[in-house]
Design an enzyme around this catalytic site. Sequence first.
Site, PDB file in Angstrom:
ATOM      1  N   ASP A 190     -23.866  55.595  13.761  1.00 13.59           N
ATOM      2  CA  ASP A 190     -22.455  55.230  13.841  1.00 13.59           C
ATOM      3  C   ASP A 190     -21.803  55.560  12.504  1.00 13.59           C
ATOM      4  O   ASP A 190     -22.292  55.149  11.442  1.00 13.59           O
ATOM      5  CB  ASP A 190     -22.302  53.737  14.151  1.00 13.59           C
ATOM      6  CG  ASP A 190     -20.868  53.373  14.469  1.00 13.59           C
ATOM      7  OD1 ASP A 190     -20.517  53.362  15.660  1.00 13.59           O
ATOM      8  OD2 ASP A 190     -20.101  53.115  13.520  1.00 13.59           O
ATOM      9  N   GLU A 205     -17.389  57.496  17.622  1.00 11.76           N
ATOM     10  CA  GLU A 205     -18.160  57.909  16.450  1.00 11.76           C
ATOM     11  C   GLU A 205     -19.632  57.557  16.583  1.00 11.76           C
ATOM     12  O   GLU A 205     -20.359  57.519  15.585  1.00 11.76           O
ATOM     13  CB  GLU A 205     -17.566  57.286  15.179  1.00 11.76           C
ATOM     14  CG  GLU A 205     -17.617  55.772  15.122  1.00 11.76           C
ATOM     15  CD  GLU A 205     -16.369  55.104  15.678  1.00 11.76           C
ATOM     16  OE1 GLU A 205     -16.030  54.025  15.190  1.00 11.76           O
ATOM     17  OE2 GLU A 205     -15.727  55.682  16.587  1.00 11.76           O
TER      18      GLU A 205
END
Length: 617
Positions: A492, A535
């Site tokens: 992430d 993301e």
Amino acid sequence: MINEFNFHELKAAERLPSPSGTALAIVKLVQRDDATMQQVSQLVKIDPALSGRILRFVNSAGFGARRPIANVHDAVIMMGMQAVRNFALSLSLIGNNSTGNCAEFDYAAYWSQSLAMSVAIAAITTRERTVLPEESFTLGLLSDIGRLALATAWSEIYGECLTMAQDEQLIALERERFAIDHNALNLILLDDWGFPQIFLDALKLSLEPETTDTSRVARFASQLAFARQIARYCLADEIYRASLLTDLKTQANLHHLGETAVINFVDEVIEEWHEWGKLIEVNTNIQNSLPKATSAEAIFSGLDLLLVDDDTIMLTRLSKQFTEAGHRVEVCRSGESALQYVIDHKPQMVITDWHMKNMDGLALCKTLRTSGFGKNLYLIMLTASENEDALIEALDAGIDDYLTKPVSLRVLLARIRAGHRIVLLQQALEKESRDIQHYTAELAAANRRLRIMANTDILTKLPNRRYALDRLEQEWATAQRCKRPMSILMLDLDHFKSVNDTFGHDVGDQVLSHTAKLMKEASRTNDIVCRLGGEEFLIIAPNTSGNTALLLAERIRSSIEKNQYKELAQHQPITVSIGVASSMDDKLGWNELMKLSDQALYSVKRSSRNGVQLVTC
């Protein structure tokens, strides 16, 4: 054979003639209710060739401008928006379809005659105004567009139609093969391109016998029929022109042109036709001689024939007769040489005598039928025997037809024509089979592309979430079956929201693409890098233990930290948090392993970020 004609299907498949470039832009612009002359002029000016041709047209004798027109905007105003649209459409179609895949279709003669038609109808409507000459010019140029459409959409089948039939039979053959004829397709295309209804009605009426109707449509239809005769006259040689002149003069009387006047008028059209040919690059130096014979022998000509007989006199006689009938003939004097010729040249039909030395006709037929290269040949046997058992033996050997000697040439030619129909049908079936194979291959390729698209993230070009979960399940099953370790990395990007907020989503997308590239480069060949969404990323590491996966995670984290996206130089560096989960047994399923890696990821996010953490089970 086409069972049902579907215009919209052909149009969607882009198998019909259509405009492109500047012409397409003009067509689309004029369709808008708010289009202006200024906008049309600007588009015309983009294309120097189109600009020059429009100026040439408005200054031509047929247009009849009272003063020389020197600029495009004035020319567009003089012609009118619809006329400019139609003119650009016509020139675009000529440019895009000057050649094609239908070998039997004479593209040069088609456009030459179409241009003659357009110049003639413009001159006629200048003398007797039924419609504007600049609009009739375009209709004349596209009045036979259905022929070109059939040659474009079904090049091979239409080529066969042109070979088999003359003009009077062509319409019926087109309807049989395509469920439509070129005249009907003319009207559909012109309607689709937005031509006025009066044009469509007049064009349809112009192909029918003369009527006593005096309406504007009927008068315009009569003008189109007259223009069509003039166009044929333009392309004819001197001998053929003499045969056309009587009908031409008869038509001219309907348009108030006397015998001398019509000759002068046609000469002016021919001169203008040649001038236009130079201007728009259409060859007007093409001439046709007298019409082709319409006898049955001429209609079904053009076969590749092989004659096999050890009688030289018979070979010479039949070869001469078949050549005169329009066939391409080769001869062999033995079954062995015939067999070799068939292998090397693949004729369409073999006509063989039965009784020959060494390999006779019967043995030749049997050999051909048992071989791949002779299965589809049309075979005719000639023999002096009228014995019923001999006929049965010959048919069992694989012949298609059987004639007894002495041979009647008329009967043999009729049998050849019947065989020709079978040959053409066979070729059509073979083409249909090839087309099906081609379409099947295209469909398979399209399905593969769709599968790739369905499993690929559009932005980063990495496998997407759907692919990641399916592949994870597969790799987990393999790991369990082979007793191998397996690891999962959940990634992430840190503080990514601030990138979107500060620089916008376009820059954010570029950062994601840049980061995905770094992940891919830092991973090993067998690692599967996927984007889950936003993301978040996932890396599947088959046959990888926890410590090795930890090293992989650190390499990726370090690469992302060191290789920052250049547009974010003054911003907080982009870093990544990575959770790693590894398993050596089947106590947990792949989904539990994924949850563990996700928990490890959020453990890193809650602490310092920009780090990695391993969980083993």
